[in-house]
Write a protein that holds these residues in place. Structure first.
Motif, short mmCIF file in Angstrom:
data_model
loop_
_atom_site.label_atom_id
_atom_site.label_comp_id
_atom_site.label_asym_id
_atom_site.label_seq_id
_atom_site.Cartn_x
_atom_site.Cartn_y
_atom_site.Cartn_z
N ASP A 12 4.48 -1.69 3.68
CA ASP A 12 3.92 -2.85 4.36
C ASP A 12 3.60 -2.48 5.81
N ILE A 13 2.56 -3.11 6.33
CA ILE A 13 2.19 -2.95 7.74
C ILE A 13 2.07 -4.35 8.32
N VAL A 14 2.79 -4.60 9.39
CA VAL A 14 2.72 -5.90 10.05
C VAL A 14 1.88 -5.77 11.31
N VAL A 15 0.86 -6.64 11.41
CA VAL A 15 -0.06 -6.63 12.55
C VAL A 15 0.04 -7.98 13.25
N ARG A 16 0.26 -7.93 14.56
CA ARG A 16 0.29 -9.18 15.33
C ARG A 16 -0.60 -9.02 16.55
N ASP A 17 -1.55 -9.94 16.70
CA ASP A 17 -2.49 -9.92 17.83
C ASP A 17 -3.18 -8.56 17.94
N GLY A 18 -3.52 -7.99 16.78
CA GLY A 18 -4.27 -6.74 16.77
C GLY A 18 -3.45 -5.49 16.95
N ALA A 57 0.83 -1.21 0.00
CA ALA A 57 0.00 0.00 0.00
C ALA A 57 0.86 1.25 0.00
N THR A 58 0.26 2.37 -0.36
CA THR A 58 0.84 3.66 -0.04
C THR A 58 0.39 3.99 1.38
N VAL A 59 1.31 3.97 2.31
CA VAL A 59 0.96 4.10 3.73
C VAL A 59 1.08 5.57 4.13
N VAL A 60 -0.06 6.17 4.48
CA VAL A 60 -0.09 7.52 5.04
C VAL A 60 -0.22 7.33 6.54
N SER A 61 0.90 7.35 7.24
CA SER A 61 0.93 6.86 8.62
C SER A 61 0.39 7.85 9.64
N ASP A 74 -3.12 -8.41 0.20
CA ASP A 74 -2.58 -7.67 -0.94
C ASP A 74 -3.25 -6.29 -0.99
N ALA A 75 -2.47 -5.26 -0.70
CA ALA A 75 -3.00 -3.90 -0.63
C ALA A 75 -2.50 -3.02 -1.77
N ARG A 76 -1.97 -3.63 -2.79
CA ARG A 76 -1.51 -2.83 -3.94
C ARG A 76 -2.70 -2.07 -4.53
N GLY A 115 -5.18 6.49 15.96
CA GLY A 115 -5.00 7.80 15.35
C GLY A 115 -3.85 7.89 14.39
N SER A 116 -2.91 6.94 14.46
CA SER A 116 -1.79 6.90 13.51
C SER A 116 -1.37 5.45 13.34
N LEU A 117 -0.67 5.19 12.24
CA LEU A 117 -0.16 3.84 11.97
C LEU A 117 1.25 3.76 12.54
N THR A 118 1.29 3.63 13.84
CA THR A 118 2.54 3.64 14.61
C THR A 118 2.73 2.29 15.28
N PRO A 119 3.88 1.67 15.16
CA PRO A 119 4.12 0.43 15.89
C PRO A 119 3.82 0.60 17.38
N GLY A 120 3.09 -0.36 17.92
CA GLY A 120 2.66 -0.31 19.31
C GLY A 120 1.22 0.10 19.47
N LYS A 121 0.63 0.75 18.45
CA LYS A 121 -0.76 1.15 18.52
C LYS A 121 -1.67 0.03 17.98
N GLN A 122 -2.95 0.14 18.31
CA GLN A 122 -3.94 -0.79 17.81
C GLN A 122 -4.01 -0.70 16.28
N ALA A 123 -4.25 -1.83 15.65
CA ALA A 123 -4.30 -1.88 14.19
C ALA A 123 -5.69 -1.51 13.69
N ASP A 124 -6.02 -0.21 13.81
CA ASP A 124 -7.22 0.35 13.20
C ASP A 124 -6.78 0.95 11.87
N VAL A 125 -7.02 0.20 10.80
CA VAL A 125 -6.44 0.52 9.48
C VAL A 125 -7.55 0.55 8.45
N VAL A 126 -7.50 1.53 7.57
CA VAL A 126 -8.44 1.64 6.46
C VAL A 126 -7.66 1.66 5.16
N LEU A 127 -8.08 0.82 4.21
CA LEU A 127 -7.51 0.81 2.87
C LEU A 127 -8.49 1.46 1.90
N VAL A 128 -8.04 2.53 1.26
CA VAL A 128 -8.86 3.28 0.31
C VAL A 128 -8.35 2.99 -1.09
#
Length: 437
Positions: A29-35, A13-17, A53-55, A353-366
């Motif tokens: 790439d975004i790696v999510v483990r246990d949410g 994906a194009t990640v706007v973090s 696949d988020a291309r 609120g941001s795609l930061t390691p350690g935060k919950q994986a609340d992610v939207v793909l547009v």
């Protein structure tokens, strides 16, 4: 190779973090483990991970709606031309008193599903219809069943004096708070008694703020002197405030959220979003849909409306010879309002609120590979100024898929429709019976 069900690799994906240390990552790439987000980067190798696949998409943090009255969800679209008095006549003083707990469930469930569908992963639910403890509990249940992250703000109905509301909030917080549920208080008019209870309980308060509040500046002066106006406050609307009131907000560290469509639709004050004052004085700025009675929940529309209305006001000021900055509000700032700023209003900036390691994986793909985005070079401008809800492909809340390939998952659409329409029909029928009586 055995797939690790706990690990998800969102790939390409194009990640706007919205994280200043990460920024925008093309082919990311975004790696999510246990949410939880554990890594953001490029060409990350995660043996055994499930691959999404988020291309062709832009990955953003889930939107945070800083203030919505979700209990009104089954009344969606009933009053497109309502002013504020008409809105109150339909909701707080109309159908509201007739709500059963099951209607609180249905309305909140309806709003939560609509929010998830457009990429809102967290909502601050200003539930000012807490007729009984069962009403509040049913509203939370509706949000949980939809799968959204909810901050449930327990509030008394307009005009009601329900002394049990603080106790309801405290009990619900103790029993129901969890990974996706937080509880706070909602106050229509700031009161020392409720704010003192909240401070003593370590609880946030969301409040409706504007010149409609009798003696607002004097109230805030009193609340500040009493040590009750603190950073654990989210202030809704904030239109047409005095300079002194803004200074008190700044001293407190409170957050504010703007309602570009609501203020204009219902004719609240001058209807001009107080962007410049909020940027100067507020600890953080969020965006709010407020309700669905006149329009659909849609954070893209809120962002676009805010930019357009602020530019129009700046050009109006320039035309009369006043100092103006039509270019001062940028798409990047507005996207931050809809994500990080909303997270601050929700009291959840350490989690979402941001795609930061350690935060919950609340992610939207547009989706960004269709005709509407041809030649759109900047991903932030695309999200804020060009995107629409139909482009929301995938929604994750704490790593769990709530929408995929443009459709909500884990929801029986026919059963949901039956639940929501049954509640709406009951409310209409009971209103008609009341008129006949």
């Amino acid at each position: 190779m055995t797939t690790d069900p706990r690990t998800l690799l969102i790939q390409g994906a194009t990640v706007v973090s919205l994280d200043p240390l990460i920024g925008v990552v093309h082919g990311g790439d975004i790696v999510v483990r246990d949410g939880i987000i554990v890594a953001v980067g490029t060409a990350i190798d995660v043996p055994g991970a499930e691959v999404l696949d988020a291309r062709g998409t832009i990955a953003i943090p889930g939107f945070v709606d800083s203030h919505v009255h979700a209990w009104e969800g089954q009344l969606r679209g009933l009053a497109p031309m309502a002013d504020f008095g008409s809105y109150l006549g339909l909701t707080a003083f109309g159908h509201g008193p007739r709500y059963r707990p099951s209607d609180m469930y249905a309305g909140t469930f309806a709003t939560a599903l609509a929010a998830l569908d457009v990429g809102i992963t967290t909502m601050v639910d200003n539930a000012h219809n807490a007729l009984t403890p069962a009403h509040s509990e049913a509203a939370i249940e509706g949000a949980v069943d939809a799968g959204i992250r909810v901050v449930h703000a327990v509030g008394a109905p307009f005009g009601a004096d329900l002394d049990h509301v603080p106790a309801i909030a405290a009990q619900l917080r103790d029993r129901l708070s969890g990974p996706l549920v937080d509880v706070r208080l909602f106050d229509i008019n700031p009161t020392p008694e409720l704010w003192a209870f909240a401070k003593g309980a370590g609880m946030w308060v969301s409040s409706e703020i504007g010149p409609h509040t009798p003696g607002l500046e004097a109230r805030f002066e009193h609340l500040q002197r009493a040590g009750l106006l603190t950073e654990q406050h989210a202030l809704n609307h904030c239109y047409d405030l005095t300079e002194r009131t803004w200074e008190l907000i700044a001293d407190s560290g409170a957050c504010v959220n703007l309602c570009p469509r609501s203020d204009a639709t219902f004719g609240l004050g001058s209807t001009i979003p107080p962007v410049r004052q909020a940027l100067r004085y507020a600890a953080a700025i969020g965006l709010s849909n407020d309700n669905e009675v006149s329009y659909a929940v849609n954070m893209f529309a809120e962002m676009q409306t805010l930019i357009l209305r602020d530019r129009a006001e700046q050009f109006r000021l320039a035309a009369r010879g006043d100092s103006a900055r039509p270019d001062a509000l940028t798409p990047a700032q507005v996207l931050e309002f809809a994500t990080l700023g909303g997270a601050r209003n929700a009291g959840l900036s350490d989690r979402v609120g941001s795609l930061t390691p350690g935060k919950q994986a609340d992610v939207v793909l547009v989706r960004a590979d269709g005709v509407p985005t041809i030649s759109a070079a900047d991903p932030i401008t695309l999200i804020v100024s060009l995107a629409h809800p139909g482009m929301v492909d995938t929604v994750l809340v704490s790593g769990r898929t709530r929408k995929r390939n443009g459709r909500l998952v884990g929801i029986d659409a026919e059963a949901a429709r039956a639940t929501i329409s049954s509640s709406r029909d009951y409310l209409f029928d009971s209103a008609t019976a009341g008129v006949r009586a």
